[in-house]
Design a protein around this motif. Structure first.
Motif, PDB file in Angstrom:
ATOM      1  N   ASN A 330       0.849  -1.194   0.000  1.00 42.65           N
ATOM      2  CA  ASN A 330       0.000   0.000   0.000  1.00 42.65           C
ATOM      3  C   ASN A 330       0.889   1.249   0.000  1.00 42.65           C
ATOM      4  OD1 ASN A 330      -1.604   2.247   0.940  1.00 42.65           O
ATOM      5  ND2 ASN A 330      -3.181   0.760   1.510  1.00 42.65           N
ATOM      6  N   LYS A 331       0.899   1.972  -1.113  1.00 41.49           N
ATOM      7  CA  LYS A 331       1.784   3.132  -1.243  1.00 41.49           C
ATOM      8  C   LYS A 331       1.424   4.242  -0.263  1.00 41.49           C
ATOM      9  CE  LYS A 331       3.053   2.400  -6.091  1.00 41.49           C
ATOM     10  NZ  LYS A 331       3.076   2.987  -7.467  1.00 41.49           N
ATOM     11  N   ASN A 332       0.139   4.409   0.013  1.00 45.08           N
ATOM     12  CA  ASN A 332      -0.274   5.441   0.968  1.00 45.08           C
ATOM     13  C   ASN A 332       0.213   5.126   2.376  1.00 45.08           C
ATOM     14  OD1 ASN A 332      -1.627   6.985  -1.000  1.00 45.08           O
ATOM     15  ND2 ASN A 332      -3.528   5.831  -0.728  1.00 45.08           N
ATOM     16  N   SER A 333       0.095   3.869   2.757  1.00 39.96           N
ATOM     17  CA  SER A 333       0.584   3.461   4.080  1.00 39.96           C
ATOM     18  C   SER A 333       2.104   3.622   4.160  1.00 39.96           C
ATOM     19  CB  SER A 333       0.210   2.001   4.352  1.00 39.96           C
ATOM     20  OG  SER A 333      -1.191   1.839   4.410  1.00 39.96           O
ATOM     21  N   MET A 335       3.983   5.742   2.502  1.00 39.08           N
ATOM     22  CA  MET A 335       4.361   7.149   2.582  1.00 39.08           C
ATOM     23  C   MET A 335       4.054   7.734   3.957  1.00 39.08           C
ATOM     24  SD  MET A 335       5.918   9.480   1.074  1.00 39.08           S
ATOM     25  CE  MET A 335       6.087   8.594  -0.476  1.00 39.08           C
ATOM     26  N   GLN A 336       2.936   7.341   4.541  1.00 41.93           N
ATOM     27  CA  GLN A 336       2.619   7.819   5.891  1.00 41.93           C
ATOM     28  C   GLN A 336       3.693   7.360   6.878  1.00 41.93           C
ATOM     29  OE1 GLN A 336      -1.269   6.694   7.394  1.00 41.93           O
ATOM     30  NE2 GLN A 336      -0.752   7.316   9.493  1.00 41.93           N
TER      31      GLN A 336
END
Length: 399
Positions: A330-333, A335-336
């Motif tokens: 998961n790219k969003n996870s 980056m977070q």
């Protein structure tokens, strides 16, 4: 401080490469003396102490790589012409005199000195007593390389001091020190900070974390964990702590598989209370302070978290600020995690073992800085300079 030409500096480095190659027997003989005197109980330090022909090849390669790099001194950072006619140039400048304190690794005697010298700094090398014979031979070769090219031995000096003498040196150095780099544990860092009278750049402990997110690829996660934990336990970029999301599919089975795999590979695994409830045979973490320890051993902690936010909080509360990895698709996870974790190097789907000057494209490194000023991460050649403003005028006065 006198600026040495790039040509002369590179000639010194060429001489040193030849001297290392032609004095292999002397280096290996000196190292053998250190190994014979060493207490084998500290396996990680023993591994760092060993010098082989391969390591000498690595020393030569480090010097060659630094020699090929652009001289970092007197490079223009910015230029501005003001309305009053003043020309403001911001340029790179040597620090001056650097002191590095380190344990066990004779190759640091090469890497620290080559970087400091190419960046036009003097350097004091305070290696550990366990590597005295090895370091002494290497510093003697540095002196020979300097003198062969008409330079003073004072550019690279070895310090042989006990704890009390080191304390006095820090308080009253024989010449002005501009930067101290302590490479070691918190006791050494605190000791240096307590007694130093100049800037201290911390090369902090590892205690690196890996978080297995609920969207992780399991096969890749296992592969990365084994590499980060078992490939080189003596390195500051080795893995010590593993967090796994309780929301991952087949959580209990994967948790048990991971524990068993670590055990099969010789890793002593301590677990938190949540993991302990599922793996009864595992040794439970009794003191939460263990989450802050750097092991430098075939040992790790395995804990469960319910969310990415909980993982980030636990890492920021306990890590050494060195390296941390998230395993996720998961790219969003990712980056977070990478934005919120307070470490010098943050990874998605990769081993913490890459936090190294050579692996990260910096080349030879003085240390991995966990400070935020003046630089964070691998301290390579370009990072061993400060800056200075050159202001050119024609009689201007401030009204």
């Amino acid at each position: 401080m006198k600026i040495i030409s790039t040509d002369i500096k590179n000639k010194v480095l060429s001489s040193m490469m030849q001297l290392l190659d032609s004095n292999r027997n002397s280096i290996l003989t000196a190292n053998k003396k250190d190994l014979e005197l060493f207490n084998l109980e500290d396996q990680a330090m023993y591994d760092r102490l060993i010098v082989t022909d391969g390591k000498i090849d690595g020393m030569i390669a480090s010097i060659k790589e630094v020699r090929s790099q652009e001289d970092p001194v007197s490079k223009t950072i910015s230029t501005k012409l003001l309305e009053n006619g003043l020309e403001i140039n911001n340029r790179t400048s040597p620090f001056g005199t650097i002191l590095i304190i380190y344990e066990s690794r004779p190759d640091v005697t090469i890497e620290a000195a080559v970087l400091a010298f190419k960046a036009n700094n003097k350097i004091f090398l305070k290696g550990g007593k366990e590597a005295l014979h090895s370091n002494t031979v290497l510093v003697e070769l540095w002196h020979q390389a300097l003198e062969e090219n008409g330079l003073s031995k004072n550019f690279i000096q070895q310090l042989i001091l006990n704890r009390e003498e080191t304390q006095m040196f820090l308080k009253n150095p024989p010449e002005k020190l501009d930067l101290i780099v302590p490479r070691g544990g918190e006791r050494l860092i605190n000791f240096v900070k307590q007694h130093a009278t100049c800037a201290v750049l911390v090369s902090g402990r590892g205690n690196n974390f890996l978080y297995i997110d609920e969207d992780a690829n399991w096969e890749k996660s296992v592969k990365v964990i084994l590499n980060a934990k078992t490939a080189k336990i003596s390195a500051c970029n080795a893995l010590d702590k593993i967090l796994i999301s309780s929301q991952i599919e087949n959580y209990e089975d994967k948790l048990k598989d991971l524990y068993n795999l670590l055990t099969i590979n010789g890793v002593e695994t301590l677990v938190d209370s949540d993991v302990s409830s599922l793996i009864k045979v595992a040794n439970r973490i009794e003191n939460p302070s263990v989450w802050k320890e750097e092991f430098l051993a075939m040992k790790c902690c395995l804990g469960s978290v319910e969310s990415l936010e909980e993982a980030v909080e636990k890492i920021n509360d306990n890590s050494g600020g060195h390296s941390a990895t998230i395993m996720t698709t998961n790219k969003n996870s990712a980056m977070q995690f990478m934005e919120e974790v307070d470490c010098a190097a943050v990874y998605q789907n990769a081993s913490t073992r890459f936090t190294d000057g050579g692996q990260m494209g910096v080349g030879a490194e003085l240390a991995i800085s966990t400070d935020k000023l003046h630089h964070r991460g691998p301290l390579g050649l370009k990072q061993l300079v400060t800056n200075k403003y050159y202001v050119f005028g024609d009689g201007q006065v401030r009204e």
